[in-house]
Enzyme design. Sequence first.
Site, PDB file in Angstrom:
ATOM      1  N   GLU A  47       0.861  -1.188   0.000  1.00 47.03           N
ATOM      2  CA  GLU A  47       0.000   0.000   0.000  1.00 47.03           C
ATOM      3  C   GLU A  47       0.894   1.234   0.000  1.00 47.03           C
ATOM      4  OE1 GLU A  47      -2.443   0.644   3.537  1.00 47.03           O
ATOM      5  OE2 GLU A  47      -3.802   1.923   2.377  1.00 47.03           O
ATOM      6  N   CYS A 246      -6.434   1.089   3.307  1.00 50.18           N
ATOM      7  CA  CYS A 246      -7.422   2.164   3.355  1.00 50.18           C
ATOM      8  C   CYS A 246      -7.448   3.008   2.089  1.00 50.18           C
ATOM      9  CB  CYS A 246      -7.156   3.057   4.559  1.00 50.18           C
ATOM     10  SG  CYS A 246      -7.482   2.232   6.122  1.00 50.18           S
ATOM     11  N   ASN A 381     -12.225  -3.184   1.543  1.00 52.15           N
ATOM     12  CA  ASN A 381     -11.094  -3.396   2.448  1.00 52.15           C
ATOM     13  C   ASN A 381     -11.616  -3.654   3.849  1.00 52.15           C
ATOM     14  OD1 ASN A 381      -8.367  -3.389   3.411  1.00 52.15           O
ATOM     15  ND2 ASN A 381      -8.659  -1.285   4.076  1.00 52.15           N
ATOM     16  N   GLU A 382     -11.505  -2.668   4.722  1.00 55.76           N
ATOM     17  CA  GLU A 382     -11.983  -2.874   6.107  1.00 55.76           C
ATOM     18  C   GLU A 382     -13.397  -2.339   6.221  1.00 55.76           C
ATOM     19  OE1 GLU A 382      -9.082  -1.074   8.665  1.00 55.76           O
ATOM     20  OE2 GLU A 382      -7.886  -2.906   8.744  1.00 55.76           O
TER      21      GLU A 382
END
Length: 677
Positions: A47, A246, A381-382
């Site tokens: 990332e 993120c 993602n989260e």
Amino acid sequence: MKKAVAFLALFLSAAALSAQPRGTYMVVDDTAAGIPVQPTMYGIFLEDINFAADGGLYAEKICNRSFEYDNPLQGWKTFGKVEVLDQGGPFDRNPHFVRLRYPGHPVAQCGLENGGWFGIGLEEGKQYRLTFWARTAGKPKSTGLLAVLCEPSTLADDQNLALEEITVTSSKWTKYEVMLTAPRTVAKGAFRLLLWDENHDAAVDVEHVSLFPADTFNGDDNGLRKDLAQALADLHPGILRFPGGCIVEGTTLENRYQWKNTVGPVENRPINVNRWTYDQFGRMFPDYYQSGGLGFYEYFRLAEEIGAEPVPIISCGMACQFENDPATDPDCPLDELGTYIQDALDLIEFANGPVRSKWGKVRAQMGHPEPFNLKYLGIGNEQWGERFKERFEPFLRAVRAKYPEIRIVGTSGPYLGGEWFDDLWAEMRRLDVDLVDEHYYSNERFFERNADRYDRYPRTGPKVFAGEYACHGSDGRKLNHFNAALLEASFMTGLERNADVVYMSSYAPTFAHVEGWQWRPDLIWFDNLRVMRSCSYYVQQLYSANKGSRVLPLTMGGKPVVNAGDLNATCAVDDATGDLIIKIANLGAYSQVVTFELPGGLTAAERTTLHSDNPVDENTLDEPSRIVPVTETLDLTPVADPANEWLLGVRNLDGGRIAFSGRLGGRTFAVYRFHRK
Ligand code: AHR
């Protein structure tokens, strides 16, 4: 009487032959079918956090090369008559460029200076390729420029390291290229571009100023910093997860990661505010953007070059849930989700589609007509909660309908357990996704106690992708201590032992620039010239390089070696070589005698250990090799006196098996490799 003595002697010698050495005794069952270890088991999470890509892995040395940051001159110093314009540039999605004019006096100067992200690292004898687009903007038909590599802060007589004159010869936008060689190594160099013309009417427009080392990883154009990419390759990764994290989601949907903006000619890729710009603790001024230079083409290419399966993660139409109040409705309305779904379908076409398809053609034009053979796609993602579930299901169904062969990675949210986690796991099971992404950034206690986490998981249904994890020291500083790495190694025995449940894993995050980090610990630290592989890095590497093909039962007293005192261990066999590979972590401070009962016919053996007496010791950029794996050859000579329980070495057992005993140091992670005929 004689008979009795003879019988006693026989009894004693039999007892002597079967005498076990002191310490723990573990049995490898090589007759079991075992559990296949997926080639994807140990991988990398990549990332652009901590200046991992722009300012790091992406070899570009010029910050804000297209003058497109919110402040178009951020990253640049200007002197003389420099103007920023946004009409008439060569790239419609990056409209800004600069105009340099004669400064008004023959000894005055006009130009630009760029210091990269944290200074420009230059290495002695290395060549740097400068490219830029320019056109004459004054009356003369041609205008001179001077390109300079320099060291702005130096006691040397001359700041200039390398100079090249370039003549801009057309009023049409043209690409110019020149090579500059650094005569010495400089950690904090800079690049200058000067108007070099005494004509009072001289003016020149300049756009997309780019400086790359000629020597990139694999010699790729628009390539990667060689030492950092090599550190990735040396992990022998099974997967490469990208782009996050993120940044997939964005602080708002507007700045989510949009892969289509990262392909095609590099000059026309629009920049994006990096979502991590808002998380720079102690560095409140936002200056973190993504150039898109290390985009999806470069990502797929890297994955291919280092032999990893790409695992892209895409936005599911939700902005970062940690940074947005659902009451403000930050997510994509359900009836507009089609755009996001289409982006996912198009990404698969970009990776795998035929050259005649719309996106396959873009890939081919970029230099890769063959498909990248994408097999996995992560959606979201989260994420958590009802809003996610509403969006995930239509997404999944659409991808499955068009590309049933693509394996879908769902998510279990940001935490290692709890309500959101349970809720999403139930949903992922209902939808029968292929893998579920789990994240756990947890403290020492968690890693110490949870080598059996996956022993308790159902054996059917979706597989686990431990997609982001790291041991975060509870001292609050979250450094890359040896102890954290040792605990990760211990925990990872449980990933491997449960290879029927866990199909993928990746430590996170991977990279951090020492002057630009937002998050720690990280696997690899670097500055402008140097790279440091952390202890956690070596743990990942030891697992990956010694993966094996099948996990075999390794037991102590009939039970798996899980939380056995201070020990956690696992055993795999490499079917290509027949090697038996035992990974074992001793979390205790003291050494232990450990015996492995193994099949006979061993021809040689080695042991690689990662150890430090000091749990809070760590590698640094100044001392990158303080704690590194050490390999030694093991002596397989049978012990001279098998009756002596204190002797270490090999004992022959009944049935042709052997027992190998050795001392395993305290606070040590070890990988034993036993070679067989
Ligand atoms: O790895 C750093 C961040 O941790 C990732 O971006 C995110 O997924 C998680 O919260």
